[in-house]
Design a protein around this motif. Structure first.
Motif, short mmCIF file in Angstrom:
data_model
loop_
_atom_site.label_atom_id
_atom_site.label_comp_id
_atom_site.label_asym_id
_atom_site.label_seq_id
_atom_site.Cartn_x
_atom_site.Cartn_y
_atom_site.Cartn_z
N GLY A 202 0.82 -1.20 0.00
CA GLY A 202 0.00 0.00 0.00
C GLY A 202 0.85 1.25 0.00
N GLY A 203 0.47 2.25 -0.80
CA GLY A 203 1.20 3.50 -0.86
C GLY A 203 2.48 3.43 -1.65
N CYS A 204 2.74 2.28 -2.26
CA CYS A 204 3.99 2.07 -2.99
C CYS A 204 3.72 1.38 -4.33
CB CYS A 204 4.95 1.25 -2.13
SG CYS A 204 6.43 0.73 -2.97
N ALA A 205 3.04 0.25 -4.28
CA ALA A 205 2.74 -0.53 -5.48
C ALA A 205 1.44 -0.03 -6.10
CB ALA A 205 2.64 -2.02 -5.14
N GLY A 206 1.52 1.14 -6.69
CA GLY A 206 0.36 1.72 -7.36
C GLY A 206 0.20 1.15 -8.77
N GLY A 207 -0.74 1.73 -9.51
CA GLY A 207 -1.02 1.23 -10.84
C GLY A 207 0.15 1.32 -11.80
N LYS A 208 0.93 2.36 -11.67
CA LYS A 208 2.07 2.55 -12.58
C LYS A 208 3.11 1.45 -12.39
CE LYS A 208 5.39 6.12 -14.00
NZ LYS A 208 5.90 7.50 -13.73
N LEU A 209 3.44 1.14 -11.13
CA LEU A 209 4.44 0.10 -10.85
C LEU A 209 3.89 -1.28 -11.21
CD1 LEU A 209 7.17 -0.78 -9.76
CD2 LEU A 209 6.21 -0.71 -7.45
N ALA B 183 6.85 -10.19 -15.22
CA ALA B 183 6.62 -10.74 -13.89
C ALA B 183 5.15 -10.51 -13.52
CB ALA B 183 7.55 -10.11 -12.87
N LEU B 184 4.75 -10.90 -12.30
CA LEU B 184 3.37 -10.75 -11.88
C LEU B 184 3.19 -9.42 -11.17
CD1 LEU B 184 0.86 -12.89 -11.90
CD2 LEU B 184 1.12 -12.72 -9.43
N GLY B 185 2.45 -8.51 -11.78
CA GLY B 185 2.23 -7.18 -11.22
C GLY B 185 0.92 -7.09 -10.47
N LEU B 186 0.97 -6.51 -9.27
CA LEU B 186 -0.21 -6.39 -8.43
C LEU B 186 -0.33 -4.97 -7.89
CD1 LEU B 186 0.31 -9.61 -6.27
CD2 LEU B 186 -1.28 -9.37 -8.19
N VAL B 187 -1.52 -4.40 -7.95
CA VAL B 187 -1.80 -3.12 -7.32
C VAL B 187 -2.00 -3.34 -5.83
CG1 VAL B 187 -3.45 -1.23 -7.11
CG2 VAL B 187 -2.80 -2.05 -9.37
N GLY B 188 -1.30 -2.60 -5.01
CA GLY B 188 -1.44 -2.73 -3.56
C GLY B 188 -2.41 -1.73 -2.98
N SER B 189 -3.15 -2.15 -1.94
CA SER B 189 -4.12 -1.22 -1.34
C SER B 189 -4.11 -1.27 0.18
CB SER B 189 -5.53 -1.54 -1.84
OG SER B 189 -5.93 -2.83 -1.40
N GLY B 190 -3.09 -1.92 0.77
CA GLY B 190 -3.03 -2.02 2.22
C GLY B 190 -3.11 -0.68 2.90
N GLY B 191 -4.09 -0.50 3.78
CA GLY B 191 -4.25 0.75 4.50
C GLY B 191 -4.97 1.83 3.71
N GLU B 192 -5.30 1.54 2.45
CA GLU B 192 -5.98 2.53 1.62
C GLU B 192 -7.43 2.13 1.41
OE1 GLU B 192 -4.50 5.23 0.85
OE2 GLU B 192 -2.37 4.76 1.09
N SER B 193 -8.22 3.01 0.82
CA SER B 193 -9.64 2.76 0.61
C SER B 193 -9.88 1.98 -0.68
CB SER B 193 -10.39 4.09 0.52
OG SER B 193 -9.98 4.81 -0.64
N GLN B 194 -11.10 1.45 -0.81
CA GLN B 194 -11.46 0.77 -2.05
C GLN B 194 -11.50 1.77 -3.21
OE1 GLN B 194 -14.86 -1.93 -1.71
NE2 GLN B 194 -14.43 -2.17 0.46
N LYS B 195 -11.81 3.01 -2.93
CA LYS B 195 -11.78 4.04 -3.96
C LYS B 195 -10.36 4.21 -4.49
CE LYS B 195 -12.72 8.97 -4.77
NZ LYS B 195 -13.21 10.24 -4.15
N TYR B 196 -9.39 4.21 -3.57
CA TYR B 196 -7.98 4.29 -3.97
C TYR B 196 -7.62 3.10 -4.85
CZ TYR B 196 -2.90 3.73 -3.48
OH TYR B 196 -1.57 3.53 -3.73
N LEU B 197 -8.04 1.91 -4.46
CA LEU B 197 -7.73 0.71 -5.23
C LEU B 197 -8.29 0.82 -6.64
CD1 LEU B 197 -6.83 -2.20 -5.69
CD2 LEU B 197 -8.89 -2.97 -4.48
#
Length: 334
Positions: free
Chosen positions: A21-28, A37-51
């Motif tokens: 969360g706060g690091c692995a955004g959509g761009k990364l 490799a396997l890319g994943l959007v992180g949302s730990g500690g963030e809202s579903q809106k952020y995800l």
């Protein structure tokens, strides 16, 4: 390299982006998927809106494989809605029982596969029984919030044996914690991992959502055992009584973490509030979280992060080549 993980997800490298969360955004996430490799959007500690926002960014840049979310942050119904709407290939469920409240079924019934982390053999088998496709054995070396009981080095081989004995031969294992170069990847694969999760190394990537000051701190760190600290204090300093994982977190040592002794001996809530104010003021004066003040989550392998800036593609290419070279060197020992 051609592991079961590579064949199952049609990737060229057995590497996975930790959904930080706060690091692995959509761009990364998109950059990692594009690089094989396997890319994943992180949302730990963030809202579903952020995800959803970060997922949209990933799709605008070529797409990624899936997203990660903490079990405690979403109910099964909302998770199913996310899966139906975003249509990920995989969902990484962190920190919790994935079966008890229907989280695993919500993902599987929505047509995606479940990835989930575990810190002990018992939880690994429990996840497999719940239908998890890839279980990430995350050890005490990992950055961010992690179980501090044991290294994945000790847990993963026993976990593989336990899965096979229980008839879960098809369930894949990934290794997480302290790996920041190809030598660590080679070691993990030799232990029986099908894939390896990269967190800290990719947190320093040019596409990472970490602040420039945080990336500089990661690239400037050395001796990870002394450059990082693990505990619950940092969450408290940031005004979080308990993280949704219920676990301590590992981050870089700096002037903020040096406040721990004063925090522990503080005679009143007001005294602790003054320390939090000092922490926030330091972050503001330093221009953001980083080497001097603030919170930069990082694993014990941070000392292996190169001092120069790299793109996600360059990191993955380098780490994969290092792993292949290490495996070839190992073969010469026979």
């Amino acid at each position: 390299m051609n592991t079961r993980f590579c064949r199952q997800y049609l990737v060229s490298s057995p590497l996975m982006l930790a959904p930080m969360g706060g690091c692995a955004g959509g761009k990364l996430a998109a950059a990692v998927s594009k690089a094989g490799a396997l890319g994943l959007v992180g949302s730990g500690g963030e809202s579903q809106k952020y995800l959803r926002q970060q997922w949209s960014i990933s799709q605008d840049q070529g797409g990624c494989h899936g997203f990660g979310i903490n079990v405690a942050q979403v109910n099964a119904e909302d998770l199913r809605t996310l899966v139906d709407t975003l249509k990920p290939q995989v969902v990484y469920l962190s920190f919790g029982d994935v079966r008890e409240k229907g989280h695993a079924n919500a993902v599987i019934d929505g047509g995606a596969q479940v990835i989930a982390n575990a810190a002990d053999v018992q939880t690994v088998v429990k996840h497999a029984d719940a239908g998890v496709a890839v279980i990430v054995v995350q050890g005490a070396d990992a950055g961010g919030h992690t179980d501090g009981r044991a290294s994945a080095f000790a847990v993963l081989p026993e976990a593989r044996d336990a899965l096979d004995a229980a008839g879960h031969n098809d369930v894949l294992l990934a290794y997480a914690g302290g790996v920041a170069d190809g030598r660590g990847v080679a070691a993990a694969l030799t232990l029986g991992a099908d894939a390896v999760v990269l967190g800290t190394r990719l947190a320093a990537a040019e596409e990472s959502d970490y602040l420039a000051t945080q990336k500089e701190a990661l690239r400037g760190a050395s001796d990870g055992a002394n450059a990082t600290t693990i505990g619950r204090f940092v969450d408290a300093l940031n005004g979080i009584d308990e993280h949704s994982s219920g676990l301590p977190g590992r981050c870089l040592v700096n002037r903020s973490t040096a406040l721990k002794d004063a925090w522990d001996s503080a005679p009143s809530p007001e005294a602790r509030a003054e320390l939090s104010t000092q922490h926030r003021a330091g972050v503001a004066a330093a221009g953001g979280d980083g080497a001097e003040w603030g919170t930069t989550w990082a694993g014990a392998g941070v000392g292996l992060v190169p001092a120069h800036s790299q793109s996600a593609a360059a990191i993955l290419e380098e780490v994969t080549a290092e792993a292949e070279a290490a495996l070839k060197r190992a073969g010469l020992l026979l």
